[in-house]
Design an enzyme around this catalytic site. Sequence first.
Site, PDB file in Angstrom:
ATOM      1  N   SER A  11      90.007 102.375  72.271  1.00 50.02           N
ATOM      2  CA  SER A  11      91.069 101.786  73.091  1.00 50.02           C
ATOM      3  C   SER A  11      90.628 100.510  73.783  1.00 50.02           C
ATOM      4  O   SER A  11      91.446  99.619  74.037  1.00 50.02           O
ATOM      5  CB  SER A  11      91.558 102.804  74.134  1.00 50.02           C
ATOM      6  OG  SER A  11      90.513 103.161  75.018  1.00 50.02           O
ATOM      7  N   SER A 142      74.388 103.379  70.157  1.00 50.79           N
ATOM      8  CA  SER A 142      73.450 103.874  71.162  1.00 50.79           C
ATOM      9  C   SER A 142      73.411 102.905  72.336  1.00 50.79           C
ATOM     10  O   SER A 142      74.402 102.249  72.661  1.00 50.79           O
ATOM     11  CB  SER A 142      72.074 104.057  70.517  1.00 50.79           C
ATOM     12  OG  SER A 142      71.147 104.607  71.421  1.00 50.79           O
ATOM     13  N   TYR A 157      73.872 108.746  82.725  1.00 59.77           N
ATOM     14  CA  TYR A 157      74.295 107.997  81.537  1.00 59.77           C
ATOM     15  C   TYR A 157      73.119 107.713  80.619  1.00 59.77           C
ATOM     16  O   TYR A 157      73.189 107.944  79.396  1.00 59.77           O
ATOM     17  CB  TYR A 157      74.962 106.684  81.963  1.00 59.77           C
ATOM     18  CG  TYR A 157      75.257 105.748  80.810  1.00 59.77           C
ATOM     19  CD1 TYR A 157      76.360 105.972  79.989  1.00 59.77           C
ATOM     20  CD2 TYR A 157      74.443 104.653  80.544  1.00 59.77           C
ATOM     21  CE1 TYR A 157      76.640 105.120  78.925  1.00 59.77           C
ATOM     22  CE2 TYR A 157      74.713 103.797  79.487  1.00 59.77           C
ATOM     23  CZ  TYR A 157      75.815 104.036  78.680  1.00 59.77           C
ATOM     24  OH  TYR A 157      76.070 103.196  77.626  1.00 59.77           O
ATOM     25  N   LYS A 161      72.632 109.063  76.779  1.00 56.29           N
ATOM     26  CA  LYS A 161      72.479 108.153  75.647  1.00 56.29           C
ATOM     27  C   LYS A 161      71.163 108.395  74.914  1.00 56.29           C
ATOM     28  O   LYS A 161      71.102 108.329  73.683  1.00 56.29           O
ATOM     29  CB  LYS A 161      72.569 106.697  76.123  1.00 56.29           C
ATOM     30  CG  LYS A 161      73.989 106.183  76.280  1.00 56.29           C
ATOM     31  CD  LYS A 161      74.717 106.161  74.946  1.00 56.29           C
ATOM     32  CE  LYS A 161      76.032 105.432  75.008  1.00 56.29           C
ATOM     33  NZ  LYS A 161      76.736 105.440  73.696  1.00 56.29           N
TER      34      LYS A 161
END
Length: 298
Positions: A11, A142, A157, A161
């Site tokens: 999006s 990544s 976060y 990741k």
Amino acid sequence: MKSVILVTGASTGIGHLTARALAAAGHTVYASMRDIAGRNAPRVRELRDWGYAQGHDLRAVELDVLSQASADQAVQHIVGEQGRLDVVVHNAGHLVLGPTEAFTPDEMVAVFDTNLFGTQRVNKAALPFMRAQQAGLLLWVSSTTARGGFPPFLGPYAAAKAAMDSLAITLSYEVARFGIETSIVVPGAFTKGTAHFPNAGKPADAATVAAYSRYDGLMDQVGARLGALMPEHADPQAVADEIARIVGLPHGERPFRSVIDFLDDGAGAVTEVAERVREDFARRIGIADLLRPTVVAA
């Protein structure tokens, strides 16, 4: 060769740019996002209008990576229309910012749910079809936080990741004998061109956040420094273009990892060493054939 491609999290940001770049390269692209009939309906119209105006095959598909049923339905819809699925671009993700202590375990689980477990749900939906085809490409988006330098307050976060990156490596070995290829594209930080930072989540524990007041202004300072170091030509479109380039390469010739980092935070240097060590170890334990996808005879 024209491919049928699913891009998750399309999006906005890199996913949106990637869907366009792949469609412009002549592929049939399914740009997935949540609530395509509701809050994302304007995004869907924008993509469809652009695709129609340019003569590109760009379609929207409902997919919430937090739901296995949604992932299953999206993949089944694509295969039902096209008869195959050639490429999955694992792009969906969500950034959170704040003192690591301030995040509850449940808040951290939510970060992993989007950035890590979401890829597993999509793989659970897509891999049975790819294994049956004896061909395909898993392309993972990544982050240099998995291997390079990065500032504080990115704890959940960066951890998610890094976990996703590790999962991509392990899975690459496990699907290679099915003719399924793996590429990991590693974007660095971008100070403009995405809504990554403006849309970042924050911990609900305001009291603990306030206890870190001695760090107030640090992230603004880091952001200003990053902006000063960032060259003028740095644009997330470069990531989308690299993904389109990789997809367009012949099967078996795609790079395992590609770093797109305009700041040079060190991820490229670490990757060079890490990939050499990974490949050497694979040869030492007798699984060198898993470093590249098996070419299955038609």
